[in-house]
Write a protein that holds these residues in place. Structure first.
Motif, PDB file in Angstrom:
ATOM      1  N   ARG A 292      29.346  51.215  49.748  1.00  0.00           N
ATOM      2  CA  ARG A 292      28.486  51.497  48.599  1.00  0.00           C
ATOM      3  C   ARG A 292      27.038  51.655  49.057  1.00  0.00           C
ATOM      4  O   ARG A 292      26.665  51.329  50.187  1.00  0.00           O
ATOM      5  N   ASP A 293      26.238  52.132  48.134  1.00  0.00           N
ATOM      6  CA  ASP A 293      24.813  52.339  48.364  1.00  0.00           C
ATOM      7  C   ASP A 293      24.103  50.986  48.372  1.00  0.00           C
ATOM      8  O   ASP A 293      24.079  50.277  47.360  1.00  0.00           O
ATOM      9  N   GLY A 294      23.494  50.629  49.495  1.00  0.00           N
ATOM     10  CA  GLY A 294      22.829  49.340  49.611  1.00  0.00           C
ATOM     11  C   GLY A 294      21.668  49.146  48.664  1.00  0.00           C
ATOM     12  O   GLY A 294      21.266  48.018  48.393  1.00  0.00           O
ATOM     13  N   ARG A 295      21.138  50.260  48.139  1.00  0.00           N
ATOM     14  CA  ARG A 295      20.015  50.136  47.214  1.00  0.00           C
ATOM     15  C   ARG A 295      20.385  49.371  45.942  1.00  0.00           C
ATOM     16  O   ARG A 295      19.509  48.816  45.261  1.00  0.00           O
ATOM     17  N   LEU A 296      21.679  49.326  45.612  1.00  0.00           N
ATOM     18  CA  LEU A 296      22.111  48.582  44.433  1.00  0.00           C
ATOM     19  C   LEU A 296      21.810  47.085  44.542  1.00  0.00           C
ATOM     20  O   LEU A 296      21.873  46.359  43.548  1.00  0.00           O
ATOM     21  N   ALA A 297      21.467  46.612  45.733  1.00  0.00           N
ATOM     22  CA  ALA A 297      21.153  45.189  45.912  1.00  0.00           C
ATOM     23  C   ALA A 297      19.958  44.748  45.085  1.00  0.00           C
ATOM     24  O   ALA A 297      19.776  43.538  44.866  1.00  0.00           O
TER      25      ALA A 297
END
Length: 521
Positions: free
Chosen positions: A132-137
């Motif tokens: 998944r896209d790490g920016r969702l953190a």
């Protein structure tokens, strides 16, 4: 060697989605996630009192563990330490070690702060492990200021990022077995046992779902699951020996709330304030996440992308089947909700567009603004608690004695639940001795009442019914009664010593002189 189709991290089994750009841009999103976590921790350091229901109980336990040998506090007279009751040790022992130098208040806040920063870090690991896209953190810190924290389930709150990290490690072990990773996974999962059994149950259940849906060969699945055997053994042993129900708490039968209420509680995870600021925050944040998940644009779906949504569905089903309480243990079902929220958040596959970045930045700004609102409310809670008055009242007591608290005004004008319910424990934090109601009365804490000084037995719910207090029954083992609110005195056996603000302190008298203080004081 990597297997064909494995991700660039070696073992994810999918290609990791990373936003385009140079190294500085890639570091920007971890920095924003850290900024959001920092904002979430700011309220913890903005007030003298934490508005969490069980917070005074945990502070008192930390004080006992840190200063058990102190003659001033006289804890050895009232308590015994039993480290075989291990459920809270993962929180208490580090906090107690810090408390020896910094005091229990600072120590507790440091551990909670570390947990808040660990949330986005563990969530980032989870995202990357599933391609998944790490920016969702940047969404992860929103799971911190939720119901478990405000109920004061500190050890569970600390267990959440550890459990998320364990699931991420398990997924990587499924993709590319590694002896060193298997050892790390085994240690991480086993460590959860000393934080909270619910987290162990989540990791084991999640691992089973992920293994079955992975499409990996059975030997690969068995090898990954084998790393969880130490945690499973600890959990099974605990479950076989633990007895959460007390004889006077209605036996061993669990109880559930109506299905509709349990379903509605899913949306109440962030409902921690009186008023609507928290509901607005959750709704806007959910809308931003939904927009991130659905905005049109190019996106690369990982192989078997549906596994995380499927896991979220299993968690929801388990939550709906979980009882609310069993004996001593209450709000059991609530423990599933942070995991449900985080797995759901991780299920999105954002489009690679500038609009996505803008929406994620808006989520960061929203959380920073909400943290500022919480700072204001924490300070308002300080005024409501009237710490100056409480300190004045407690100073009128001698250290190392026994106290019962009768909290007639347990609710707050600003926060949900009963944040004043256990404020009597601040006597134990500041003056030592033994205060009641006390978590030493439950079977899973490492602090037990001393066998030579057992307290007067009471029904399981006596502390939420202060009007039932019997001064005649308690006169034999209670030196002080601390009251918040209430129009009547606790009884003839106790005489008023000090009153300030909403707080009143009564002492037990014997003839012309008090057993604990002089009448002229």
């Amino acid at each position: 060697m990597r297997n064909a189709g494995e991700g660039e991290l070696g073992g994810c089994g999918v290609r990791v989605v990373v936003p385009r750009g140079g190294g500085v841009r890639r570091l920007a999103w971890p920095a924003l996630a850290a900024l959001t976590a920092g904002a979430a921790t700011t309220p913890l350091w903005s007030s003298a009192f934490l508005p969490f229901q069980d917070a005074p109980q945990h502070l008192a336990a930390i004080r006992v563990l840190a200063d058990y040998a102190s003659p001033t506090f006289a804890f050895q007279r009232w308590f015994e330490i039993d480290l075989r009751n291990s459920q809270y040790l993962g929180f208490y022992l580090p906090a107690a070690a810090l408390a020896k130098f910094l005091g229990p208040q600072t120590a507790c806040r440091i551990v909670l702060t570390l947990a808040a920063f660990a949330l986005p870090a563990a969530f980032w690991l989870l995202l990357r492990s599933f391609g998944r896209d790490g920016r969702l953190a940047v969404f992860a810190p929103a799971a911190f200021h939720t119901v478990p924290l405000y109920l004061g389930f500190f050890n569970f709150v600390v267990s959440v990022p550890v459990a998320i990290a364990a699931v991420a490690l398990f997924e990587r072990e499924l993709g590319a077995p590694s002896r060193s990773r298997a050892v790390l996974l085994a240690a991480t999962a086993a460590a959860l046992f000393w934080l909270h059994p619910s987290a162990v149950a989540f990791v084991v259940g999640a691992a089973a779902v992920l293994a079955v849906t992975s499409g990996r060969p059975r030997p690969r699945m068995a090898r990954a699951m084998a790393a969880l055997l130490p945690a499973i053994a600890l959990f099974v042993g605990w479950a076989a020996l633990a007895h959460p129900a007390r004889p006077d708490a209605g036996g061993d039968r669990p109880f559930w709330q109506p299905f509709r209420e349990q379903l509605l509680d899913v949306g109440r995870l962030g409902n921690v304030l009186l008023g609507h600021a928290d509901e607005v925050f959750v709704l806007v944040l959910a809308a931003l996440w939904f927009a991130v998940a659905t905005v049109r644009g190019p996106r690369v779906r990982p192989e078997r992308w549906w596994r995380l949504p499927a896991l979220a569905g299993v968690i929801l089903a388990a939550y709906l089947a979980t009882p609310v309480g069993l004996g001593y243990a209450w709000y059991i079902h609530i423990r599933a909700l942070p995991f449900l929220a985080l797995v759901t958040l991780a299920s999105a596959v954002p489009a690679r567009r500038r609009l996505t970045a803008g929406l994620l930045a808006a989520a960061v700004a929203l959380q920073v603004g909400y943290a500022a609102k919480l700072v204001t409310l924490y300070r308002a809670f300080d005024e409501e608690a009237d710490g100056v008055a409480l300190e004045q009242v407690l100073r009128a007591s001698e250290p190392g004695r026994s106290l019962v608290s009768l909290i007639f005004q347990s609710r707050s004008r600003w926060f949900q639940f009963d944040p004043f319910l256990h404020f009597g424990m601040y006597y134990e934090v500041e003056r030592g001795g033994r205060a009641r109601y006390n978590f030493a009365e439950v079977p899973w804490t490492p602090i037990r009442f001393h066998s030579g000084a057992p307290p007067i037995p009471e029904p399981s719910d006596w502390f939420v019914h202060p009007e039932r207090f019997s001064s005649r029954r308690h006169a034999s083992d209670t030196d002080y009664v601390l009251m918040r609110g209430g129009s009547d005195t606790p009884g003839q056996a106790f005489t008023l010593v000090e009153r300030a603000g909403p707080w009143s302190l009564y002492a037990r008298w014997r003839g012309a002189r008090s057993a604990v203080i002089h009448p002229a004081r």
